[in-house]
Design a protein around this motif. Structure first.
Motif, PDB file in Angstrom:
ATOM      1  N   UNK A  37     127.774 -49.830  28.356  1.00  0.00           N
ATOM      2  CA  UNK A  37     129.087 -49.205  28.430  1.00  0.00           C
ATOM      3  C   UNK A  37     128.949 -47.700  28.628  1.00  0.00           C
ATOM      4  N   UNK A  38     130.082 -47.035  28.740  1.00  0.00           N
ATOM      5  CA  UNK A  38     130.081 -45.614  29.082  1.00  0.00           C
ATOM      6  C   UNK A  38     130.241 -44.704  27.878  1.00  0.00           C
ATOM      7  N   UNK A  39     130.210 -45.249  26.672  1.00  0.00           N
ATOM      8  CA  UNK A  39     130.328 -44.404  25.494  1.00  0.00           C
ATOM      9  C   UNK A  39     129.067 -43.565  25.324  1.00  0.00           C
ATOM     10  N   UNK A  40     129.191 -42.411  24.662  1.00  0.00           N
ATOM     11  CA  UNK A  40     127.983 -41.628  24.386  1.00  0.00           C
ATOM     12  C   UNK A  40     126.999 -42.436  23.553  1.00  0.00           C
ATOM     13  N   UNK A  41     125.731 -42.212  23.777  1.00  0.00           N
ATOM     14  CA  UNK A  41     124.732 -42.809  22.899  1.00  0.00           C
ATOM     15  C   UNK A  41     124.987 -42.325  21.480  1.00  0.00           C
ATOM     16  N   UNK A  42     124.492 -43.078  20.502  1.00  0.00           N
ATOM     17  CA  UNK A  42     124.610 -42.645  19.113  1.00  0.00           C
ATOM     18  C   UNK A  42     123.229 -42.230  18.624  1.00  0.00           C
ATOM     19  N   UNK A  43     123.222 -41.207  17.779  1.00  0.00           N
ATOM     20  CA  UNK A  43     121.974 -40.607  17.342  1.00  0.00           C
ATOM     21  C   UNK A  43     121.910 -40.592  15.822  1.00  0.00           C
ATOM     22  N   UNK A  44     120.742 -40.849  15.301  1.00  0.00           N
ATOM     23  CA  UNK A  44     120.565 -40.833  13.850  1.00  0.00           C
ATOM     24  C   UNK A  44     120.301 -39.399  13.402  1.00  0.00           C
ATOM     25  N   UNK A  45     121.298 -38.781  12.819  1.00  0.00           N
ATOM     26  CA  UNK A  45     121.159 -37.385  12.393  1.00  0.00           C
ATOM     27  C   UNK A  45     121.453 -37.209  10.906  1.00  0.00           C
ATOM     28  N   UNK A  46     121.784 -38.303  10.186  1.00  0.00           N
ATOM     29  CA  UNK A  46     122.052 -38.212   8.764  1.00  0.00           C
ATOM     30  C   UNK A  46     123.538 -38.098   8.478  1.00  0.00           C
ATOM     31  N   UNK A  47     123.940 -38.618   7.345  1.00  0.00           N
ATOM     32  CA  UNK A  47     125.357 -38.682   6.986  1.00  0.00           C
ATOM     33  C   UNK A  47     126.024 -37.314   6.979  1.00  0.00           C
ATOM     34  N   UNK A  48     125.401 -36.346   6.364  1.00  0.00           N
ATOM     35  CA  UNK A  48     126.041 -35.033   6.244  1.00  0.00           C
ATOM     36  C   UNK A  48     126.238 -34.390   7.608  1.00  0.00           C
ATOM     37  N   UNK A  49     125.217 -34.445   8.437  1.00  0.00           N
ATOM     38  CA  UNK A  49     125.332 -33.835   9.757  1.00  0.00           C
ATOM     39  C   UNK A  49     126.302 -34.596  10.654  1.00  0.00           C
ATOM     40  N   UNK A  50     126.351 -35.909  10.493  1.00  0.00           N
ATOM     41  CA  UNK A  50     127.227 -36.723  11.338  1.00  0.00           C
ATOM     42  C   UNK A  50     128.698 -36.418  11.069  1.00  0.00           C
ATOM     43  N   UNK A  51     129.035 -36.177   9.807  1.00  0.00           N
ATOM     44  CA  UNK A  51     130.371 -35.734   9.468  1.00  0.00           C
ATOM     45  C   UNK A  51     131.459 -36.788   9.621  1.00  0.00           C
TER      46      UNK A  51
ATOM     47  N   UNK B 278     125.744 -40.769  14.621  1.00  0.00           N
ATOM     48  CA  UNK B 278     126.903 -40.088  15.191  1.00  0.00           C
ATOM     49  C   UNK B 278     126.872 -40.207  16.712  1.00  0.00           C
ATOM     50  N   UNK B 279     128.052 -40.235  17.341  1.00  0.00           N
ATOM     51  CA  UNK B 279     128.078 -40.265  18.815  1.00  0.00           C
ATOM     52  C   UNK B 279     127.569 -38.951  19.381  1.00  0.00           C
ATOM     53  N   UNK B 280     127.082 -38.993  20.617  1.00  0.00           N
ATOM     54  CA  UNK B 280     126.488 -37.817  21.230  1.00  0.00           C
ATOM     55  C   UNK B 280     127.382 -36.605  21.213  1.00  0.00           C
ATOM     56  N   UNK B 281     128.694 -36.806  21.319  1.00  0.00           N
ATOM     57  CA  UNK B 281     129.616 -35.669  21.345  1.00  0.00           C
ATOM     58  C   UNK B 281     129.603 -34.886  20.036  1.00  0.00           C
ATOM     59  N   UNK B 282     129.129 -35.501  18.942  1.00  0.00           N
ATOM     60  CA  UNK B 282     129.075 -34.841  17.641  1.00  0.00           C
ATOM     61  C   UNK B 282     127.686 -34.276  17.335  1.00  0.00           C
TER      62      UNK B 282
ATOM     63  N   UNK C 202     134.331 -36.191  11.977  1.00  0.00           N
ATOM     64  CA  UNK C 202     135.177 -35.930  13.142  1.00  0.00           C
ATOM     65  C   UNK C 202     135.192 -37.132  14.069  1.00  0.00           C
ATOM     66  N   UNK C 203     136.379 -37.644  14.341  1.00  0.00           N
ATOM     67  CA  UNK C 203     136.572 -38.715  15.317  1.00  0.00           C
ATOM     68  C   UNK C 203     137.381 -38.125  16.462  1.00  0.00           C
ATOM     69  N   UNK C 204     136.739 -37.974  17.617  1.00  0.00           N
ATOM     70  CA  UNK C 204     137.361 -37.304  18.760  1.00  0.00           C
ATOM     71  C   UNK C 204     137.869 -35.922  18.375  1.00  0.00           C
TER      72      UNK C 204
END
Length: 337
Positions: A308-322, A270-274, A324-326
């Protein structure tokens, strides 16, 4: 196969075919392949675990495909209307699936107009060849003869008027309750598969695309013929991340052309914002470099050099990642799908 499905864009799955083979990078971490290698009932012997040169083990299809005769008419037993994902664990248009078997599947879809059938393939070239041949006449003949030669089909379809009215393939083709989709994962597969789907759409069929797993950016110009677009990231033990902008571009393309858009999932990453700030420092993360990703490093370099300037992405698992797009859950569905 199940009368209920956790897949976000369908209600049930129907798997009259078992077995498959890899055709592109999107197949690398196939869920069905792993389940088959673990001995999934009905898929025994169709996949196995093999040792890779790096010492890891991975599931691989054996190359065999089987027809599950006991499931061939399963949707005819379901009274309540459903959206049915056909061959969620395989590919109806695999080279080893005989045309006669595909005929039977399409006959079932015609005999069950209360359902919506979603057929997704990574082999749209064969799908187009099948649909532009004499399949409609064969399917029509199969259905018309069912009243004389297959009492089981007659009994199962007694609640519909299809058999009573007869079936003329030319008149009923394309089938309005059938959606034909192509799976793409990057620009290369999108460019290769688009012309086949475009021809199918031009023939009047409902068409959709599944951009999952999203493994590279896709430019969607030329896909205006679609009636539905799904995108999502990869899940599973070896999942690769997808860039947030890839899904944003798919969403924006759909918005500009009035195409329903469904964001299925981020997958494992998931992106850092999530991601809750309290766990960011404790999760595996990845960065982007000229549209390519690499695992986190303390030497990130200068953004002007390619980061690039996008948030880093983090491995947190499918359920936690959810999903939500923006900050929004996109669950667009066609009106008749």
């Amino acid at each position: 196969m199940a009368d209920r499905s956790a897949i976000e864009w369908t209600d049930a799955t129907w798997n009259p075919i078992a077995g498959c083979a890899r055709v592109s990078e999107g197949c690398r971490h196939c869920f069905a392949e792993r389940q088959a290698a673990r001995g999934l009932p009905g898929f025994e012997g169709l996949a196995r675990f093999v040792d890779r040169p790096d010492g890891a083990r991975e599931a691989r299809w054996t190359g065999s495909v089987t027809v599950r005769e006991n499931l061939m008419d399963q949707p005819l037993r379901w009274k309540r209307p459903r959206r049915i994902f056909v061959n969620s664990m395989s590919d109806l248009f695999h080279d080893l699936v005989a045309d006669e078997v595909i005929d039977h599947v399409f006959a079932v879809t015609a005999l069950a107009p209360q359902h919506t059938f979603q057929i997704l393939t990574k082999r749209p070239e064969r799908m187009r060849k099948y649909l532009t041949g004499d399949a409609q006449e064969r399917v029509g003949s199969l259905i018309d003869n069912a009243r004389f030669n297959n009492e089981r089909w007659v009994a199962l379809t007694a609640r519909t008027d299809v058999l009573n009215d007869g079936y003329n393939g030319c008149e009923r083709w394309p089938l309005r309750n059938v959606w034909l989709g192509g799976s793409v994962e990057d620009q290369v597969t999108a460019d290769v598969r688009r012309p086949y789907l475009e021809t199918i759409a031009a023939a009047g069929w409902n068409t959709f695309a599944s951009y999952e797993p999203a493994l590279g950016h896709v430019t969607w110009a030329g896909w205006e013929f679609l009636k539905w677009l799904i995108s999502g990231g990869e899940s599973g033990p070896n999942a690769r991340p997808s860039h947030p902008d890839w899904h944003r571009d798919a969403r924006d393309f759909c918005g500009a052309h009035g195409i329903p858009y469904l964001f299925k999932q981020w997958g494992e990453w998931a992106p850092g914002e999530n991601v809750p700030p309290t766990i960011i420092g404790r999760r595996q993360h990845a960065h982007w470099w000229d549209d390519q990703w690499m695992y986190g490093t303390t030497n990130m370099g200068d953004p002007e050099d390619g980061w690039d300037n996008e948030p880093d992405v983090y491995r947190i698992g499918k359920r936690a990642a959810g999903r939500f797009l923006d900050g929004v859950v996109h669950h667009g569905m066609p009106g008749n799908a």
